[in-house]
Scaffold this active site. Structure first.
Site, PDB file in Angstrom:
ATOM      1  N   TYR A  54       0.862  -1.180   0.000  1.00  0.00           N
ATOM      2  CA  TYR A  54       0.000   0.000   0.000  1.00  0.00           C
ATOM      3  C   TYR A  54       0.899   1.230   0.000  1.00  0.00           C
ATOM      4  CZ  TYR A  54      -4.115   2.848   1.286  1.00  0.00           C
ATOM      5  OH  TYR A  54      -5.138   3.771   1.313  1.00  0.00           O
ATOM      6  N   LYS A  63      -1.081  -1.146  -4.261  1.00  0.00           N
ATOM      7  CA  LYS A  63      -2.178  -0.181  -4.300  1.00  0.00           C
ATOM      8  C   LYS A  63      -1.509   1.178  -4.395  1.00  0.00           C
ATOM      9  CE  LYS A  63      -6.104   1.792  -1.845  1.00  0.00           C
ATOM     10  NZ  LYS A  63      -6.965   1.781  -0.645  1.00  0.00           N
TER      11      LYS A  63
END
Length: 310
Positions: free
Chosen positions: A152, A180
């Site tokens: 992330y 992400k």
């Protein structure tokens, strides 16, 4: 030997992980008494999957994971695992921590839910290690994690920007399935990363407003809070870019970007919860302190945009 076997199993999962399409990081709905609204959470999971989402994410930022206690986090994960098991779709769970040992412990807990297919793990926040330290952190986590990792990358929250070369090195690690990407925009590093991806490493848009251009550049899909709303249109957008249907994708992408921007006009997930409550999909619009409920004007703005989207 056991660790080698675990790595082989994890790598097999990475190669088959369906990370394309739209994954919805579910909110945690609350009852009027302040408890997790289990039935509403389960219904939301089914609704977004019925509308075309590829998978769901539990305990992301949108779930207010930092405001849940351990029992509540386990409850939320269990509900999402049950739905994903019934539907045969991937479940990703937010895990990790600022320290590597604590992150290992967080990942180890995921063995309780065999339906979990990936862990969403932030770049270490606040600590701000050098790029080599970030790489060492994820190397260790990938070695011990029971599921593949999705890095992330959200530097405006972690304070730790990573360039394309570092993200590419992370993507080359066995056991890392994707990133992400929530870089706060589309700059040189995003273009460089998408132009030269490691094999088996997918980029998932994490900034909802920039989904369409990232898909155009080659992102596999997105993990998108605003896809609770108009889920079918987000799925349509991802499919259009995948098929090269620019005539459909371009105007739809602009319309969804405007709606997403309005959804994030106040701290996430306040506006989103306000809209979901107005739609009758969750019992209250409540968020936990230090967040505050959304203003009526912000909720009305998103509702009007949804009506125009159809």
């Amino acid at each position: 030997m056991a660790q080698d076997i675990a790595q082989d199993i994890t790598q097999d999962i990475v190669e088959t992980l369906p990370s394309h399409g739209i994954h919805v990081p579910l909110v945690t709905p609350f009852t009027r008494g302040g408890e997790v609204a289990v039935e509403a959470l389960e219904a939301l999971a089914h609704e977004v999957l019925d509308a075309g989402a590829t998978g769901i994410v539990a305990l992301g930022t949108t779930a207010e994971a930092a405001g849940l206690d351990e029992a509540e986090r386990d409850l939320v994960t269990g509900v999402c695992a049950r739905v994903c098991g019934e539907r045969g779709v991937p479940l990703t769970v937010g895990a990790g921590a600022g320290g590597t040992r604590a992150a290992e412990a967080s990942l180890a807990r995921l063995t309780r839910w065999p339906e979990v297919r990936a862990a969403l793990v932030t770049v270490p926040p606040f600590v701000r290690p050098a790029a080599a330290g970030v790489l060492a952190h994820f190397t260790r986590l990938a070695e011990v994690s029971p599921v593949p990792l999705i890095v992330y990358h959200i530097p405006y929250r972690t304070g730790q920007p990573l360039d394309a070369a570092t993200l590419r090195a992370l993507g080359a690690l066995p056991g890392v399935a994707g990133v992400k990407y929530a870089g706060g925009g589309i700059g040189e590093e995003a273009v460089a990363l998408l132009g030269d991806l490691p094999s088996g490493f997918d980029v998932l848009a994490g900034d909802d407003v920039y989904l369409s251009p990232l898909l155009a550049l080659g992102a596999a899909g997105g993990i998108l809070a605003s896809a609770h709303l108009a889920t079918d249109r987000f799925a349509e957008l991802a499919a259009a870019w995948r098929a090269g249907d620019v005539a459909t994708a371009r105007p739809l992408g602009h319309a969804l970007a405007r709606m997403s921007a309005a959804t994030f006009a106040e701290p996430n997930p306040a506006v989103l919860k306000g809209v979901l409550h107005a739609q009758g999909r969750i019992p209250t619009p409540d968020v936990r302190l230090p967040l505050l409920p959304a203003s009526p004007g912000a909720v009305a703005a998103v509702t009007a945009m949804l009506e125009r989207l159809g």
